[in-house]
Write a protein that holds these residues in place. Sequence first.
Motif: not given
Length: 211
Positions: A185-191
């Motif tokens: 769950i990384t910033p890119q994953f969240v976006t």
Amino acid sequence: MAQVVLSYGDALLRSSDITLLDPPHWLNDSIIGFIFEFLASSLDSAQCQKVAFLSPEVSQFIKCCGTEAPNFLAPLDLASKDLVLLTVNDNEGPEAGGTHWSLLVYIRRFSTFLHYDSFPGNNAPHARLMAKNMSNIFGGKPDYKDEDSPVQHNSYDCGMYVVCVAEALCQQYLHVHDKMNLCNITPQFVTEKRLKWKEIIRRLSSNSTTS
């Protein structure tokens, strides 16, 4: 009032709610409630007996109603659940509002409340209060722990971290993983998840209008 886009279970989404899935917007009760409803409905019948997703409205009431929480929650039979997931909001009153979301999880196997906050420490007092108000439901005195959580890198993604962590914990728990791994769950994953949820809503809305 904005047009109704989708009615799904107990969730009702309007066009103004859908726009909140575009950054840099903060998710509201309606979007998080829909996602929890969708995740719950995706479970099979056996899994539904083990897992409970509580809506933001119910979660906020738990925080505000104090010792009355067990009586209010009795119809949900939470004592029989292996996993209970609910949102935490820093709003002091029973109405919708606040400035930050986090996730509180009860795991029956460990008799423990785990709190996941993408802005560490912000919602801990609220989460502890909710755990205290619910503790009598589960018998004994469940432990409470602030867990390491994926950290948001902006001021608006807290709600997205809540739903991403909730989905990951549910899947991992149902597959009997004792160690909860949230490193994906990384910033890119969240976006990217924002886009995926918009697509799910679009598909459900399209299906409901053609059926």
